[in-house]
Design a protein around this motif. Structure first.
Motif, PDB file in Angstrom:
ATOM      1  N   ARG A   1     -17.340  -1.522  11.011  1.00 51.28           N
ATOM      2  CA  ARG A   1     -16.229  -2.113  10.264  1.00 51.28           C
ATOM      3  C   ARG A   1     -16.553  -2.122   8.777  1.00 51.28           C
ATOM      4  NH1 ARG A   1     -12.500  -5.433  13.241  1.00 51.28           N
ATOM      5  NH2 ARG A   1     -12.886  -5.188  15.463  1.00 51.28           N
ATOM      6  N   ALA A   2     -15.501  -2.010   7.969  1.00 51.92           N
ATOM      7  CA  ALA A   2     -15.625  -2.108   6.516  1.00 51.92           C
ATOM      8  C   ALA A   2     -14.560  -3.085   6.033  1.00 51.92           C
ATOM      9  CB  ALA A   2     -15.429  -0.749   5.859  1.00 51.92           C
ATOM     10  N   ALA A   3     -14.884  -3.818   4.976  1.00 53.74           N
ATOM     11  CA  ALA A   3     -13.939  -4.791   4.440  1.00 53.74           C
ATOM     12  C   ALA A   3     -13.708  -4.542   2.953  1.00 53.74           C
ATOM     13  CB  ALA A   3     -14.460  -6.206   4.668  1.00 53.74           C
ATOM     14  N   PHE A   4     -12.484  -4.818   2.532  1.00 51.22           N
ATOM     15  CA  PHE A   4     -12.071  -4.591   1.153  1.00 51.22           C
ATOM     16  C   PHE A   4     -11.146  -5.732   0.711  1.00 51.22           C
ATOM     17  CE2 PHE A   4     -12.418  -0.626   3.482  1.00 51.22           C
ATOM     18  CZ  PHE A   4     -13.371   0.050   2.743  1.00 51.22           C
ATOM     19  N   THR A   5     -11.205  -6.065  -0.557  1.00 48.42           N
ATOM     20  CA  THR A   5     -10.274  -7.001  -1.166  1.00 48.42           C
ATOM     21  C   THR A   5      -9.463  -6.230  -2.200  1.00 48.42           C
ATOM     22  OG1 THR A   5     -11.768  -8.876  -0.857  1.00 48.42           O
ATOM     23  CG2 THR A   5     -10.055  -9.121  -2.531  1.00 48.42           C
ATOM     24  N   VAL A   6      -8.150  -6.400  -2.149  1.00 51.47           N
ATOM     25  CA  VAL A   6      -7.243  -5.726  -3.075  1.00 51.47           C
ATOM     26  C   VAL A   6      -6.389  -6.799  -3.742  1.00 51.47           C
ATOM     27  CG1 VAL A   6      -5.384  -4.033  -3.296  1.00 51.47           C
ATOM     28  CG2 VAL A   6      -7.174  -3.699  -1.562  1.00 51.47           C
ATOM     29  N   SER A   7      -6.220  -6.697  -5.060  1.00 50.05           N
ATOM     30  CA  SER A   7      -5.384  -7.672  -5.757  1.00 50.05           C
ATOM     31  C   SER A   7      -4.677  -7.015  -6.932  1.00 50.05           C
ATOM     32  CB  SER A   7      -6.220  -8.865  -6.231  1.00 50.05           C
ATOM     33  OG  SER A   7      -7.190  -8.431  -7.162  1.00 50.05           O
ATOM     34  N   GLY A   8      -3.591  -7.639  -7.342  1.00 49.53           N
ATOM     35  CA  GLY A   8      -2.850  -7.125  -8.486  1.00 49.53           C
ATOM     36  C   GLY A   8      -1.573  -7.900  -8.698  1.00 49.53           C
TER      37      GLY A   8
ATOM     38  N   GLU B   1      -6.677  -8.880   1.997  1.00 50.71           N
ATOM     39  CA  GLU B   1      -8.018  -8.793   2.584  1.00 50.71           C
ATOM     40  C   GLU B   1      -7.909  -7.819   3.747  1.00 50.71           C
ATOM     41  OE1 GLU B   1     -10.708 -10.206   1.345  1.00 50.71           O
ATOM     42  OE2 GLU B   1      -9.640 -11.398  -0.152  1.00 50.71           O
ATOM     43  N   VAL B   2      -8.642  -6.707   3.668  1.00 53.01           N
ATOM     44  CA  VAL B   2      -8.537  -5.636   4.665  1.00 53.01           C
ATOM     45  C   VAL B   2      -9.847  -5.532   5.435  1.00 53.01           C
ATOM     46  CG1 VAL B   2      -8.234  -3.144   5.015  1.00 53.01           C
ATOM     47  CG2 VAL B   2      -6.969  -4.318   3.197  1.00 53.01           C
ATOM     48  N   GLU B   3      -9.719  -5.446   6.754  1.00 53.23           N
ATOM     49  CA  GLU B   3     -10.850  -5.065   7.602  1.00 53.23           C
ATOM     50  C   GLU B   3     -10.409  -3.825   8.362  1.00 53.23           C
ATOM     51  OE1 GLU B   3     -13.256  -6.983  11.264  1.00 53.23           O
ATOM     52  OE2 GLU B   3     -13.112  -8.254   9.459  1.00 53.23           O
ATOM     53  N   ALA B   4     -11.232  -2.794   8.322  1.00 54.97           N
ATOM     54  CA  ALA B   4     -10.887  -1.525   8.958  1.00 54.97           C
ATOM     55  C   ALA B   4     -12.005  -1.099   9.900  1.00 54.97           C
ATOM     56  CB  ALA B   4     -10.646  -0.454   7.906  1.00 54.97           C
ATOM     57  N   ILE B   5     -11.623  -0.398  10.968  1.00 52.03           N
ATOM     58  CA  ILE B   5     -12.564   0.043  11.994  1.00 52.03           C
ATOM     59  C   ILE B   5     -12.698   1.561  11.918  1.00 52.03           C
ATOM     60  CG2 ILE B   5     -13.070   0.085  14.460  1.00 52.03           C
ATOM     61  CD1 ILE B   5     -11.084  -2.333  14.696  1.00 52.03           C
ATOM     62  N   LYS B   6     -13.939   2.028  11.831  1.00 51.63           N
ATOM     63  CA  LYS B   6     -14.196   3.467  11.793  1.00 51.63           C
ATOM     64  C   LYS B   6     -13.849   4.087  13.131  1.00 51.63           C
ATOM     65  CE  LYS B   6     -17.807   6.779  10.556  1.00 51.63           C
ATOM     66  NZ  LYS B   6     -19.217   6.905  10.153  1.00 51.63           N
TER      67      LYS B   6
ATOM     68  N   GLN C   1     -20.022  -3.288   4.849  1.00 53.68           N
ATOM     69  CA  GLN C   1     -19.846  -2.738   6.186  1.00 53.68           C
ATOM     70  C   GLN C   1     -20.769  -3.467   7.153  1.00 53.68           C
ATOM     71  OE1 GLN C   1     -20.157   1.618   4.511  1.00 53.68           O
ATOM     72  NE2 GLN C   1     -19.844   1.666   6.716  1.00 53.68           N
ATOM     73  N   ALA C   2     -20.370  -3.476   8.433  1.00 53.36           N
ATOM     74  CA  ALA C   2     -21.205  -4.078   9.473  1.00 53.36           C
ATOM     75  C   ALA C   2     -20.757  -3.562  10.833  1.00 53.36           C
ATOM     76  CB  ALA C   2     -21.089  -5.601   9.430  1.00 53.36           C
ATOM     77  N   LYS C   3     -21.673  -3.616  11.796  1.00 53.75           N
ATOM     78  CA  LYS C   3     -21.324  -3.295  13.185  1.00 53.75           C
ATOM     79  C   LYS C   3     -20.931  -4.584  13.882  1.00 53.75           C
ATOM     80  CE  LYS C   3     -23.624   0.929  14.379  1.00 53.75           C
ATOM     81  NZ  LYS C   3     -22.668   1.904  14.762  1.00 53.75           N
ATOM     82  N   ASP C   4     -19.829  -4.520  14.633  1.00 51.23           N
ATOM     83  CA  ASP C   4     -19.421  -5.702  15.389  1.00 51.23           C
ATOM     84  C   ASP C   4     -20.196  -5.749  16.711  1.00 51.23           C
ATOM     85  OD1 ASP C   4     -18.083  -4.082  17.297  1.00 51.23           O
ATOM     86  OD2 ASP C   4     -16.130  -4.361  16.348  1.00 51.23           O
ATOM     87  N   PRO C   5     -20.068  -6.828  17.498  1.00 51.47           N
ATOM     88  CA  PRO C   5     -20.835  -6.951  18.742  1.00 51.47           C
ATOM     89  C   PRO C   5     -20.531  -5.869  19.787  1.00 51.47           C
ATOM     90  CG  PRO C   5     -19.998  -9.090  18.072  1.00 51.47           C
ATOM     91  CD  PRO C   5     -19.372  -8.074  17.161  1.00 51.47           C
TER      92      PRO C   5
END
Length: 182
Positions: free
Chosen positions: A134-141, A172-177, A125-129
């Motif tokens: 924001r949080a990021a996730f990788t999903v595979s299958g 590759e997912v980036e999501a905003i709280k 997770q990180a704060k943008d400017p």
């Protein structure tokens, strides 16, 4: 919604949905879907309680070959006119290790819903400017396309098939709280 779960909206401009499938049994063709939206209800410190829902616009398919893309949108494959969306709804997330999870959910393609299990990695997770969290996730299958009614194929004169049945998925997912409701 549990007090610890926050709503995170998928940022489509920072999310990629890609797939890969064997071509003529010797090469791999990769593609992507540009149209993706969805949300996650989660406490990123404990994803075992998370719930995710994702919708993909079938017409947004891009394999860098317009004629192939039109064929993939046709009734031979996705039948985008009758089944314009691919959906995924998680049912269970299990911890496999630090930041590593196994996510089981219902995937619907072409009107056929099947359970699938995908690998999920929390990338942080990180704060943008602008102050958004924001949080990021990788999903595979992997899935078998025939399980979803994507049966079209051609037998090659060498005895193989034109399009492989196994489809590798990489997201590759980036999501905003989202701000909490008052």
């Amino acid at each position: 919604m549990s007090a610890n779960l926050s709503r995170w909206v998928i940022d489509p401009s920072h999310t990629t949905v890609e797939f890969a499938v064997r071509h003529m049994m010797i090469a791999t063709v990769k593609g992507r879907f540009a149209g993706v939206e969805g949300h996650i209800l989660a406490d990123p410190s404990d994803l075992t309680t998370a719930q995710a829902e994702v919708t993909i616009d079938v017409a947004s398919i891009d394999t860098r070959e317009p004629q192939r893309d039109e064929h993939l949108r046709s009734p031979d494959f996705f039948d985008a006119a009758n089944f314009p969306k691919i959906t995924f709804k998680s049912r269970e997330i299990r911890r496999k290790g630090e930041n590593e999870y196994e996510m089981t959910g219902d995937l619907t393609i072409r009107g056929v819903t099947r359970p699938v299990t995908l690998s999920l990695t929390s990338e942080g997770q990180a704060k943008d400017p602008w102050g958004n969290e924001r949080a990021a996730f990788t999903v595979s299958g992997k899935i078998n396309r025939k399980d979803f009614g994507l049966n079209w194929n051609v037998v090659l004169e060498t005895g193989g098939i034109l399009v492989g049945e196994e489809v590798r998925i990489s997201v590759e997912v980036e999501a905003i709280k989202q701000a909490a409701a008052a």
